[in-house]
Design a protein around this motif. Structure first.
Motif, short mmCIF file in Angstrom:
data_model
loop_
_atom_site.label_atom_id
_atom_site.label_comp_id
_atom_site.label_asym_id
_atom_site.label_seq_id
_atom_site.Cartn_x
_atom_site.Cartn_y
_atom_site.Cartn_z
N ASN A 165 0.82 -1.21 0.00
CA ASN A 165 0.00 0.00 0.00
C ASN A 165 0.86 1.27 0.00
OD1 ASN A 165 -2.43 -1.37 -0.06
ND2 ASN A 165 -2.66 -1.39 2.17
N ILE A 166 1.95 1.25 0.75
CA ILE A 166 2.82 2.42 0.77
C ILE A 166 3.52 2.60 -0.58
CG2 ILE A 166 5.00 3.29 1.73
CD1 ILE A 166 4.02 2.52 4.45
N LEU A 167 3.96 1.51 -1.19
CA LEU A 167 4.57 1.62 -2.52
C LEU A 167 3.57 2.16 -3.53
CD1 LEU A 167 6.71 -1.66 -2.69
CD2 LEU A 167 7.42 0.65 -2.06
N ALA A 168 2.31 1.74 -3.42
CA ALA A 168 1.27 2.26 -4.32
C ALA A 168 1.04 3.75 -4.06
CB ALA A 168 -0.02 1.47 -4.11
N LYS A 169 1.08 4.15 -2.80
CA LYS A 169 0.91 5.57 -2.45
C LYS A 169 1.96 6.44 -3.14
CE LYS A 169 1.58 8.66 1.51
NZ LYS A 169 1.84 8.72 2.98
N PHE A 170 3.17 5.95 -3.24
CA PHE A 170 4.24 6.70 -3.88
C PHE A 170 4.38 6.36 -5.38
CE2 PHE A 170 5.46 7.14 0.54
CZ PHE A 170 6.01 8.42 0.61
N THR A 171 3.38 5.70 -5.93
CA THR A 171 3.32 5.30 -7.36
C THR A 171 4.58 4.54 -7.78
OG1 THR A 171 4.19 7.41 -8.21
CG2 THR A 171 1.79 7.23 -7.92
N ILE A 172 5.02 3.63 -6.95
CA ILE A 172 6.17 2.77 -7.26
C ILE A 172 5.65 1.43 -7.75
CG2 ILE A 172 8.15 1.54 -6.29
CD1 ILE A 172 8.44 3.86 -4.31
N ASN A 173 6.04 1.06 -8.96
CA ASN A 173 5.57 -0.18 -9.56
C ASN A 173 6.48 -1.34 -9.18
OD1 ASN A 173 3.71 -1.59 -11.34
ND2 ASN A 173 5.47 -1.85 -12.70
N ILE A 174 5.88 -2.44 -8.75
CA ILE A 174 6.62 -3.64 -8.36
C ILE A 174 6.83 -4.52 -9.59
CG2 ILE A 174 6.58 -5.74 -6.96
CD1 ILE A 174 4.84 -4.22 -4.94
N GLY A 175 8.11 -4.80 -9.89
CA GLY A 175 8.42 -5.68 -11.01
C GLY A 175 8.47 -7.14 -10.60
N HIS A 176 8.96 -7.39 -9.40
CA HIS A 176 9.07 -8.76 -8.89
C HIS A 176 9.05 -8.69 -7.37
CE1 HIS A 176 10.34 -12.96 -8.58
NE2 HIS A 176 11.20 -12.57 -7.65
N MET A 177 8.37 -9.66 -6.76
CA MET A 177 8.29 -9.69 -5.30
C MET A 177 8.21 -11.13 -4.84
SD MET A 177 5.46 -7.90 -2.81
CE MET A 177 5.51 -8.09 -1.03
N GLU A 178 8.94 -11.45 -3.77
CA GLU A 178 8.82 -12.76 -3.16
C GLU A 178 9.07 -12.64 -1.66
OE1 GLU A 178 13.00 -15.02 -3.63
OE2 GLU A 178 11.94 -14.72 -5.52
N VAL A 179 8.58 -13.61 -0.92
CA VAL A 179 8.71 -13.61 0.54
C VAL A 179 9.32 -14.93 0.97
CG1 VAL A 179 7.49 -13.42 2.75
CG2 VAL A 179 6.66 -12.14 0.76
N SER A 180 10.31 -14.83 1.86
CA SER A 180 10.98 -16.01 2.40
C SER A 180 10.90 -15.97 3.92
CB SER A 180 12.44 -16.06 1.94
OG SER A 180 13.13 -17.12 2.56
N ARG A 181 10.71 -17.12 4.54
CA ARG A 181 10.71 -17.18 6.00
C ARG A 181 11.40 -18.46 6.45
NH1 ARG A 181 4.21 -18.32 7.12
NH2 ARG A 181 4.13 -20.38 6.14
N LYS A 182 12.05 -18.38 7.59
CA LYS A 182 12.74 -19.54 8.13
C LYS A 182 11.79 -20.45 8.89
CE LYS A 182 17.02 -16.88 8.69
NZ LYS A 182 18.02 -16.36 9.66
N GLU A 183 10.81 -19.84 9.53
CA GLU A 183 9.87 -20.60 10.34
C GLU A 183 8.56 -19.84 10.42
OE1 GLU A 183 9.60 -22.38 14.92
OE2 GLU A 183 11.47 -21.51 14.17
#
Length: 220
Positions: A165-183
């Motif tokens: 939402n914050i990236l959208a507020k600043f009109t920043i376009n996401i080209g690629h996104m991923e999430v990693s977690r250990k646990e």
């Protein structure tokens, strides 16, 4: 493999001799420096596969140290990066590893100083292009070829949406996104590549969000 332009085939403007073993190594080192945010006091660099066999002849060692000194692939100072690091009292050690990795051009970079440490695994995929595959134990897929955000956060409901939402507020376009977690339910890492450089105001708002531990930007 698909190429976006002729420059992907020719490779980058660089100090030679090899786009994969020299330019790629420099970029791996420079991403580590960017993520660490300052000049390290020491670096322990491990080479695997082809890197381990040919690193001296192809200048992989001087290139990755040049990257740690924040030199770009075409910077003439790469040639003397080892002596420059020594003059700055940066202790550099190299290790040759026999373990088999998923990619032959693999390097593990551990850097640190009195205030902290960073561990990164990068691969050089050809033409000077790289991927960062691990950061401090998190799995990720970061190209290093685009502006990016790395967001360490608690693995909680709504954290990802709040960042988006914050990236959208600043009109920043996401080209690629991923999430990693250990646990599950512990710490997680968002890797977000975007289409434009990121102002400090964006970093400030992201850092103020609940459940956000650290926000780091990588400038293209």
């Amino acid at each position: 493999m698909k190429y976006k332009s002729v420059f992907d085939i020719i490779g980058p403007v660089m100090i030679g001799p090899s786009s994969s073993h020299t330019a790629g190594a420099a970029r791996i080192g420079r991403v580590a420096r960017s993520l660490f945010g300052r000049q390290p006091k020491w670096a322990n660099i491990s080479f695997y596969g082809s890197f381990a066999k040919t690193y001296k002849g192809h200048g992989t060692d001087v290139a990755i140290v040049g990257g740690l000194l924040d030199y770009d692939t075409f910077d003439e100072r790469i040639k003397t990066s080892m002596s420059i690091a020594e003059s700055l009292d940066i202790k550099i050690t190299f290790q040759i590893e026999e373990a088999i990795t998923d990619h032959p051009n693999t390097a593990k970079v551990m850097i640190g100083d009195d205030d902290g440490e960073l561990e990164l695994v990068g691969i050089s995929i050809g033409g000077g292009k790289i991927e960062i595959t691990q950061l401090n134990g998190f799995d990720l897929g970061l190209s290093g070829n685009h502006p990016a955000l790395l967001v360490v956060h608690d693995d909680r409901y709504g954290a990802i949406a709040a960042v988006a939402n914050i990236l959208a507020k600043f009109t920043i376009n996401i080209g690629h996104m991923e999430v990693s977690r250990k646990e599950k339910g512990k710490q997680a890492l968002m890797t977000i590549e975007v289409d434009q450089n990121i102002d400090d105001a964006v970093i400030a708002e992201l850092s103020a969000l609940p459940h956000i531990t650290q926000v780091t930007k990588i400038v293209d």
